[in-house]
Design a protein around this motif. Structure first.
Motif, PDB file in Angstrom:
ATOM      1  N   ASN A 137      16.426 -21.105 -10.160  1.00 28.80           N
ATOM      2  CA  ASN A 137      16.227 -19.718  -9.715  1.00 28.80           C
ATOM      3  C   ASN A 137      17.484 -18.865  -9.805  1.00 28.80           C
ATOM      4  OD1 ASN A 137      13.403 -20.069  -8.869  1.00 28.80           O
ATOM      5  ND2 ASN A 137      14.312 -21.507  -7.414  1.00 28.80           N
ATOM      6  N   LYS A 183      13.941 -10.001  -9.970  1.00 25.78           N
ATOM      7  CA  LYS A 183      13.181 -10.183  -8.731  1.00 25.78           C
ATOM      8  C   LYS A 183      11.711 -10.471  -9.038  1.00 25.78           C
ATOM      9  CE  LYS A 183      12.962  -8.440  -4.093  1.00 25.78           C
ATOM     10  NZ  LYS A 183      12.924  -7.263  -3.234  1.00 25.78           N
ATOM     11  N   ASN A 235      10.957 -13.939  -9.943  1.00 24.07           N
ATOM     12  CA  ASN A 235      11.186 -14.960  -8.932  1.00 24.07           C
ATOM     13  C   ASN A 235      12.583 -15.573  -8.958  1.00 24.07           C
ATOM     14  OD1 ASN A 235      10.164 -16.177  -6.659  1.00 24.07           O
ATOM     15  ND2 ASN A 235       9.613 -18.067  -7.763  1.00 24.07           N
ATOM     16  N   LYS A 253      16.355 -15.983  -7.550  1.00 20.73           N
ATOM     17  CA  LYS A 253      16.906 -15.895  -6.192  1.00 20.73           C
ATOM     18  C   LYS A 253      18.403 -15.555  -6.174  1.00 20.73           C
ATOM     19  CE  LYS A 253      12.947 -17.129  -4.498  1.00 20.73           C
ATOM     20  NZ  LYS A 253      12.037 -16.014  -4.159  1.00 20.73           N
ATOM     21  N   GLU A 254      19.120 -15.994  -7.225  1.00 17.26           N
ATOM     22  CA  GLU A 254      20.565 -15.743  -7.263  1.00 17.26           C
ATOM     23  C   GLU A 254      20.955 -15.154  -8.615  1.00 17.26           C
ATOM     24  OE1 GLU A 254      23.218 -18.903  -5.717  1.00 17.26           O
ATOM     25  OE2 GLU A 254      21.383 -20.042  -5.343  1.00 17.26           O
ATOM     26  N   GLY A 289      16.539 -10.373  -0.467  1.00 12.81           N
ATOM     27  CA  GLY A 289      16.170 -11.723  -0.890  1.00 12.81           C
ATOM     28  C   GLY A 289      16.935 -12.222  -2.102  1.00 12.81           C
ATOM     29  N   LEU A 290      17.754 -11.346  -2.699  1.00 15.81           N
ATOM     30  CA  LEU A 290      18.572 -11.767  -3.844  1.00 15.81           C
ATOM     31  C   LEU A 290      20.000 -12.019  -3.388  1.00 15.81           C
ATOM     32  CD1 LEU A 290      17.482  -9.309  -6.676  1.00 15.81           C
ATOM     33  CD2 LEU A 290      17.157 -11.787  -6.622  1.00 15.81           C
TER      34      LEU A 290
END
Ligand SMILES: [Ca+2]
Ligand SMILES: [Ca+2]
Ligand SMILES: [Ca+2]
Ligand SMILES: [Ca+2]
Ligand SMILES: [Ca+2]
Ligand SMILES: [Ca+2]
Ligand SMILES: [Ca+2]
Ligand SMILES: [Ca+2]
Ligand SMILES: [Ca+2]
Ligand SMILES: [Ca+2]
Ligand SMILES: [Ca+2]
Ligand SMILES: [Ca+2]
Lengths: 195, 195, 195, 195, 195, 195
Positions: free
Chosen positions: C116, C143, C146, C148-149, C170-171
């Motif tokens: 992710n 985003k 999906n 995350k980083e 959320g990132l």
């Protein structure tokens, strides 16, 4: 801005004459040798025909290496680089032929080129020098740049004779038919061989 | 967004000056060596003339390897990569010549480049530095980027003298004629050789 | 149709961020090694600048093989293939630089890439990460897919800070200056080396 | 300015006939051999079809080396250079085929070409000579240039017979079907072999 | 005129599905191996992207030679030729990827391809099959050509489900995610190995 | 001017049929072998698709060398040159495929081609002969050129049957499906092998 003649105090540097849309100019042909395997590198924003002149000059020297007391092997053991400065200006045409020949002959023999000498002429594989265009403009540029002697093809003699005498005063012309004459006229006597 | 001077703390990184349609800017020339067979790789969206500068710089160094106390063999045993960052911008022209020469000299010798130094100038195969255009714009960009010293061709001195004194305050200019002068000015003294 | 993040469960597969005329998207950089002689093959309908990024990434890894505990010989004994899927779409630009670097580092080390995670940034030969454009569009695409980083150049931090907070909720962002940081952030710890 | 016949006193130099938008002309095909590995170099601003003629001529000679008492090895141990002077003029078309064949046959055998002879004709890989266009213009150019004998394809005989007798007075025509006839007609008897 | 399915009774021949401006069609991908050094030759009037598919397929097989019980050396000791018949029609795009993969897998393993089977799908270097366009047109063409089974990407399932049931009656679909599934579905069991 | 059939009395020369904007014509495919390393040279002003036919023909023969009782090594020890005369005319398309195959088969086996035979048809890598266009025009040209037998693809039979009987009187047609049939029909029995 027109280029000025600059002492060619290194072997491999020869002054040529160019003819552009904005008049004549001088240019320098520079060559240098490094340890290698006979590769020819050409730089200076050169067109295809001008690159061909370099190929002809190098092949001709290989086939006539005895003229300069060179051993055949030297061509396989050196890389040759020919550069024509002022990379921003595209350059083309066959008229730098004898200038390239002289540059290579100078680099391979280690003999420097005579001072204040310029030249222009197409070369062939059989050793003839062919006439080129723009003679009047080239000669005026040579004079402005402080050139004293000029090598031209015999068949360009008539182009010089059409120029008003005053314009060519102080210039000495050498008219040649053969490429060997160019080398003999242009290179200084051998002193200490460099390569 | 204009590029800022960034400490060149790795050998092979040199700050050059560029002149584009939207004004002057600084650029970095980076080179690195890896084990190889003498191949030259060029990246950074470079035009033909700029690529030729790199070829000239490398051939010149080969022919003058003694200046940097290099052994001839090193050129056959390393691959050379020259990169000019900001790949989205096409770059061309001969004016990065001395910057490329300095970058290669730095990489091969392991000597870093002086801090806050930038340069611009065309190179030739016979060791001369030639003048380039856009001097005023390049100098203003250098100042904005926190450059302190600039190497230029002697024949660009007149372009600097035409700039209002205030604009060049705090800048030190080095005017050179020969490529050897550039190397001597730009590289730090040798400490521990890297390659 | 936008691409979705897909578990990168094979070493050599890295998720990058692209910015096209129709908005942001994620893309995959895939690399694989086969027995060979150090040849680099590039596929995926890539433009010249994007191909250059791959060359820079590979040369950089060669020059810093110690970072991954690689022996120099491995680069001469493997052929490297980098592919960017969706061959129907032409791709160009320098912004996949850190993605390519990470892909090669992953393939050569046998270490997989963190799940992710996506990234975008230009690379240089001296190890710096440079900022790239289209940050907002790229982040929104990440985003949706999906992610995350995200790894970005420190100099792109300001572009993220201009985005409404909700969009980036959320990132997790990693801002880097050096290419070594990217590799350390992106690769999982070594378990069993593959090549 | 029209080219004049010039004594071909070196092996490898042959006079061909060309047909351009401004009428007929003669041209010289020059070839020379140097120590090498069988490389063929072509210069003189030649188009693709004209370059192909040189390839065909060389391959044909290799396959029929017995005609000139040549050993097969000579083709692997020499580099061949073919040049067509007047680099400023682009040249193309298949009609210099027999001229190139003769030039190579002359260089490899060391036998000179007969004086005051010119030729024009396409060659094939099976040894046939094919007819070419512009016969009238070529013949008038040959006469002006002081040519005395001309080799043509048998299938061009009708083109000569259509020319007013006066124009061809003093010219001797050789009509051939096979490439071997060209070589036998064109080359002087062997005296001392050069290569 | 639409191409008809023709028994693929030689290893290396696979039926693909193409989508052109005049509708769907089937095409054959043929590959053959000869003694050599790992050279890949591509013919059939193929565009760059289609050529890339062949490169990816070959590199992928090299990296997964164990799937077919091949020794790594076989790739260095064979030249590979891939041809797509009907040279008068230019062909491009990534959708022949799995067809090329299957053709190479068949040639290298000596296992023939199942009868009346066709396929279409993009390949990646990490072993994923990607969806492609023109599914409806391709399926209609397959039916007309007497195809019985079709391999598609799982992500193309929705495109099939949108087609009126009558049109796909009698066709069996295999939806895949991974390239290994394609090979397992398409190749007949090994009998006597050919290469 | 239309080409006439000319006794193909040398191995490697085959008569093909061409279809141009000005009607049908015959053409000759010539091939010759010299000592070498497996290099393929193509001349005659050929387009990419026609060059591909030559590649396919040569690869196919390599893979089926047993048909002509050839040893595999012969392909590595010979250079192959294919020429299509009349260099002034650009030529392209896949229809000379079987003609090129026959020419190579003739050169490698030393078996001459049957007299007064012509052919046209595309080839594939799996040994199929494919139909081509312009059959009517090609057949009329063949008749004018004194051809007696013609080899065509079975799928071109319908095109012949549409021609008025009178036009094809005196011509014998051979319809083939496989490339092996072409070779068996076209080559004379072996007498003394040449290469
Ligand atoms: Ca100037
Ligand atoms: Ca000159
Ligand atoms: Ca900048
Ligand atoms: Ca600069
Ligand atoms: Ca996508
Ligand atoms: Ca990216
Ligand atoms: Ca002339
Ligand atoms: Ca001629
Ligand atoms: Ca079809
Ligand atoms: Ca397909
Ligand atoms: Ca004809
Ligand atoms: Ca044909």
């Amino acid at each position: 801005e027109k280029t000025k003649y600059d002492n060619n105090d290194v072997p491999g540097v020869v002054t040529g004459l160019a003819w552009t849309s904005v008049g004549g100019d001088i240019l320098f042909i520079e060559s240098s040798l490094t340890k290698g395997k006979g590769k020819l590198t050409l730089t200076g924003n050169l067109g295809e025909v001008m690159k061909e002149s370099a190929v002809i000059a190098l092949e001709f020297l290989k086939a006539h290496s005895d003229w300069l007391d060179l051993e055949q092997d030297v061509f396989d053991e050196k890389n040759v680089h020919i550069h024509v400065p002022e990379g921003a200006t595209p350059k083309d045409g066959p008229s730098a032929g004898i200038t390239m020949l002289t540059s290579l002959a100078s680099s391979f023999s280690g003999r420097k080129v005579k001072k204040n000498l310029a030249m222009t002429g197409e070369i062939t594989l059989r050793g003839e020098v062919l006439p080129v265009g723009g003679i009047k403009e080239k000669i005026l540029a040579a004079k402005r740049a402080n050139i004293k002697e000029i090598i031209l093809c015999e068949r360009n003699r008539k182009d010089v004779e059409e120029i008003t005498a005053d314009y060519v005063k102080g210039l000495k012309f050498h008219y040649v038919k053969k490429m060997k004459e160019v080398i003999d006229l242009a290179l200084e006597k051998k002193t200490n061989k460099k390569i």
